[in-house]
Scaffold this motif. Sequence first.
Motif, PDB file in Angstrom:
ATOM      1  N   PRO A   5     -49.859  15.370  42.113  1.00 14.07           N
ATOM      2  CA  PRO A   5     -49.354  16.708  41.859  1.00 14.07           C
ATOM      3  C   PRO A   5     -47.902  16.714  41.400  1.00 14.07           C
ATOM      4  CG  PRO A   5     -49.646  16.333  44.208  1.00 14.07           C
ATOM      5  CD  PRO A   5     -50.135  15.113  43.505  1.00 14.07           C
ATOM      6  N   ILE A   6     -47.678  17.420  40.343  1.00 16.37           N
ATOM      7  CA  ILE A   6     -46.335  17.715  39.872  1.00 16.37           C
ATOM      8  C   ILE A   6     -46.132  19.153  40.298  1.00 16.37           C
ATOM      9  CG2 ILE A   6     -44.923  18.060  37.808  1.00 16.37           C
ATOM     10  CD1 ILE A   6     -46.683  15.907  36.481  1.00 16.37           C
ATOM     11  N   THR A   7     -44.971  19.486  40.746  1.00 19.17           N
ATOM     12  CA  THR A   7     -44.748  20.833  41.245  1.00 19.17           C
ATOM     13  C   THR A   7     -45.359  21.853  40.296  1.00 19.17           C
ATOM     14  OG1 THR A   7     -42.710  20.107  42.270  1.00 19.17           O
ATOM     15  CG2 THR A   7     -42.998  22.468  41.986  1.00 19.17           C
ATOM     16  N   GLY A   8     -46.352  22.580  40.795  1.00 16.85           N
ATOM     17  CA  GLY A   8     -46.961  23.652  40.010  1.00 16.85           C
ATOM     18  C   GLY A   8     -47.960  23.218  38.965  1.00 16.85           C
ATOM     19  N   PHE A   9     -48.418  21.963  38.952  1.00 19.90           N
ATOM     20  CA  PHE A   9     -49.358  21.512  37.929  1.00 19.90           C
ATOM     21  C   PHE A   9     -50.296  20.460  38.488  1.00 19.90           C
ATOM     22  CE2 PHE A   9     -50.534  18.641  34.402  1.00 19.90           C
ATOM     23  CZ  PHE A   9     -51.146  19.559  33.573  1.00 19.90           C
ATOM     24  N   SER A  10     -51.575  20.540  38.072  1.00 16.98           N
ATOM     25  CA  SER A  10     -52.520  19.482  38.422  1.00 16.98           C
ATOM     26  C   SER A  10     -53.567  19.344  37.324  1.00 16.98           C
ATOM     27  CB  SER A  10     -53.196  19.754  39.766  1.00 16.98           C
ATOM     28  OG  SER A  10     -54.041  20.874  39.673  1.00 16.98           O
ATOM     29  N   ILE A  11     -54.164  18.163  37.290  1.00 14.86           N
ATOM     30  CA  ILE A  11     -55.234  17.843  36.344  1.00 14.86           C
ATOM     31  C   ILE A  11     -56.401  17.295  37.141  1.00 14.86           C
ATOM     32  CG2 ILE A  11     -55.950  16.454  34.360  1.00 14.86           C
ATOM     33  CD1 ILE A  11     -52.922  15.971  33.829  1.00 14.86           C
ATOM     34  N   ASP A  12     -57.556  17.900  36.987  1.00 14.60           N
ATOM     35  CA  ASP A  12     -58.782  17.346  37.538  1.00 14.60           C
ATOM     36  C   ASP A  12     -59.562  16.767  36.367  1.00 14.60           C
ATOM     37  OD1 ASP A  12     -58.376  18.057  40.214  1.00 14.60           O
ATOM     38  OD2 ASP A  12     -59.151  20.065  39.863  1.00 14.60           O
ATOM     39  N   ALA A  13     -59.846  15.475  36.406  1.00 14.07           N
ATOM     40  CA  ALA A  13     -60.588  14.803  35.351  1.00 14.07           C
ATOM     41  C   ALA A  13     -61.997  14.526  35.851  1.00 14.07           C
ATOM     42  CB  ALA A  13     -59.894  13.516  34.951  1.00 14.07           C
ATOM     43  N   ILE A  14     -62.987  15.059  35.134  1.00 18.92           N
ATOM     44  CA  ILE A  14     -64.381  14.893  35.510  1.00 18.92           C
ATOM     45  C   ILE A  14     -65.146  14.366  34.302  1.00 18.92           C
ATOM     46  CG2 ILE A  14     -66.452  16.097  36.332  1.00 18.92           C
ATOM     47  CD1 ILE A  14     -63.760  18.206  36.884  1.00 18.92           C
ATOM     48  N   GLN A  15     -65.781  13.213  34.466  1.00 13.24           N
ATOM     49  CA  GLN A  15     -66.585  12.683  33.373  1.00 13.24           C
ATOM     50  C   GLN A  15     -68.051  12.837  33.721  1.00 13.24           C
ATOM     51  OE1 GLN A  15     -65.361   9.001  31.663  1.00 13.24           O
ATOM     52  NE2 GLN A  15     -67.164   8.894  30.335  1.00 13.24           N
ATOM     53  N   GLU A  16     -68.770  13.492  32.829  1.00 11.48           N
ATOM     54  CA  GLU A  16     -70.220  13.651  32.950  1.00 11.48           C
ATOM     55  C   GLU A  16     -70.828  13.083  31.680  1.00 11.48           C
ATOM     56  OE1 GLU A  16     -70.876  17.808  33.607  1.00 11.48           O
ATOM     57  OE2 GLU A  16     -70.081  17.731  35.634  1.00 11.48           O
ATOM     58  N   GLY A  17     -71.493  11.963  31.824  1.00 11.77           N
ATOM     59  CA  GLY A  17     -72.038  11.304  30.648  1.00 11.77           C
ATOM     60  C   GLY A  17     -70.907  10.886  29.726  1.00 11.77           C
ATOM     61  N   ARG A  18     -70.995  11.324  28.486  1.00 11.28           N
ATOM     62  CA  ARG A  18     -69.986  10.958  27.489  1.00 11.28           C
ATOM     63  C   ARG A  18     -69.003  12.095  27.203  1.00 11.28           C
ATOM     64  NH1 ARG A  18     -70.753   6.357  24.598  1.00 11.28           N
ATOM     65  NH2 ARG A  18     -69.895   7.310  22.722  1.00 11.28           N
ATOM     66  N   VAL A  19     -68.907  13.033  28.165  1.00  8.15           N
ATOM     67  CA  VAL A  19     -67.974  14.155  28.031  1.00  8.15           C
ATOM     68  C   VAL A  19     -66.964  14.099  29.171  1.00  8.15           C
ATOM     69  CG1 VAL A  19     -67.714  16.664  27.991  1.00  8.15           C
ATOM     70  CG2 VAL A  19     -69.713  15.602  26.911  1.00  8.15           C
ATOM     71  N   LEU A  20     -65.692  14.086  28.821  1.00  8.20           N
ATOM     72  CA  LEU A  20     -64.615  14.116  29.799  1.00  8.20           C
ATOM     73  C   LEU A  20     -64.032  15.519  29.815  1.00  8.20           C
ATOM     74  CD1 LEU A  20     -62.569  12.749  31.737  1.00  8.20           C
ATOM     75  CD2 LEU A  20     -61.182  12.239  29.692  1.00  8.20           C
ATOM     76  N   THR A  21     -63.997  16.129  31.001  1.00  7.87           N
ATOM     77  CA  THR A  21     -63.387  17.446  31.152  1.00  7.87           C
ATOM     78  C   THR A  21     -62.086  17.297  31.918  1.00  7.87           C
ATOM     79  OG1 THR A  21     -65.542  18.544  31.150  1.00  7.87           O
ATOM     80  CG2 THR A  21     -63.689  19.781  32.071  1.00  7.87           C
ATOM     81  N   LEU A  22     -61.032  17.858  31.354  1.00  5.64           N
ATOM     82  CA  LEU A  22     -59.723  17.894  32.004  1.00  5.64           C
ATOM     83  C   LEU A  22     -59.456  19.340  32.388  1.00  5.64           C
ATOM     84  CD1 LEU A  22     -57.718  15.636  29.515  1.00  5.64           C
ATOM     85  CD2 LEU A  22     -58.756  14.955  31.692  1.00  5.64           C
ATOM     86  N   ARG A  23     -59.508  19.628  33.685  1.00  8.86           N
ATOM     87  CA  ARG A  23     -59.233  20.983  34.169  1.00  8.86           C
ATOM     88  C   ARG A  23     -57.768  21.055  34.570  1.00  8.86           C
ATOM     89  NH1 ARG A  23     -64.556  21.384  37.829  1.00  8.86           N
ATOM     90  NH2 ARG A  23     -66.018  21.748  36.131  1.00  8.86           N
ATOM     91  N   LEU A  24     -57.032  21.890  33.871  1.00  9.23           N
ATOM     92  CA  LEU A  24     -55.600  22.023  34.106  1.00  9.23           C
ATOM     93  C   LEU A  24     -55.332  23.271  34.929  1.00  9.23           C
ATOM     94  CD1 LEU A  24     -54.330  21.337  30.469  1.00  9.23           C
ATOM     95  CD2 LEU A  24     -55.096  19.703  32.206  1.00  9.23           C
ATOM     96  N   SER A  25     -54.382  23.162  35.848  1.00  8.88           N
ATOM     97  CA  SER A  25     -53.980  24.351  36.595  1.00  8.88           C
ATOM     98  C   SER A  25     -52.479  24.320  36.827  1.00  8.88           C
ATOM     99  CB  SER A  25     -54.735  24.457  37.919  1.00  8.88           C
ATOM    100  OG  SER A  25     -54.438  23.372  38.748  1.00  8.88           O
ATOM    101  N   GLY A  26     -51.912  25.505  36.921  1.00 10.35           N
ATOM    102  CA  GLY A  26     -50.481  25.628  37.155  1.00 10.35           C
ATOM    103  C   GLY A  26     -49.708  25.799  35.868  1.00 10.35           C
ATOM    104  N   GLU A  27     -48.577  25.114  35.773  1.00 12.82           N
ATOM    105  CA  GLU A  27     -47.669  25.255  34.642  1.00 12.82           C
ATOM    106  C   GLU A  27     -47.613  23.977  33.814  1.00 12.82           C
ATOM    107  OE1 GLU A  27     -43.887  26.510  36.190  1.00 12.82           O
ATOM    108  OE2 GLU A  27     -44.750  28.359  37.005  1.00 12.82           O
ATOM    109  N   LEU A  28     -48.032  24.093  32.558  1.00 11.09           N
ATOM    110  CA  LEU A  28     -47.969  22.961  31.629  1.00 11.09           C
ATOM    111  C   LEU A  28     -46.700  23.132  30.806  1.00 11.09           C
ATOM    112  CD1 LEU A  28     -49.120  20.432  30.378  1.00 11.09           C
ATOM    113  CD2 LEU A  28     -50.630  21.863  28.985  1.00 11.09           C
ATOM    114  N   ASP A  29     -45.680  22.356  31.175  1.00 11.33           N
ATOM    115  CA  ASP A  29     -44.365  22.510  30.565  1.00 11.33           C
ATOM    116  C   ASP A  29     -43.713  21.145  30.360  1.00 11.33           C
ATOM    117  OD1 ASP A  29     -43.576  21.749  33.131  1.00 11.33           O
ATOM    118  OD2 ASP A  29     -42.962  23.767  33.705  1.00 11.33           O
TER     119      ASP A  29
END
Length: 112
Positions: A5-29
């Motif tokens: 965790p970076i203050t106010g930001f997180s990345i959840d990386a989920i790979q399903e098969g050949r698709v990678l999903t990056l779920r971003l939350s908080g502040e991307l700065d």
Amino acid sequence: MTSEPITGFSIDAIQEGRVLTLRLSGELDIASAPALEDAAPEPRDWEHLDSVVVDLRSLAFLDSSGLRALFVIDTRAREAGRRARFVHGPRAVRRIFEVTALDERLDMVDEP
């Protein structure tokens, strides 16, 4: 996998098969954009992927450094002959894409 965790930001990386999903939350700065670039697939990783989905729905803030990190993901995907899709974020985040016209360059979708 969840990023450090970076203050106010997180990345959840989920790979399903050949698709990678990056779920971003908080502040991307300027403080958090390097973490996203680090989480983005490198050219060697694309042989195991068809696409990357970057989910922006939980972002509260996005600045130009964050836009650059998203553009890096899209560029890497295109260079590998693959695609990156970006799920629209809240209105304030959408507005930045509209003002910069990146919503015309990037593959923006309403659902993952």
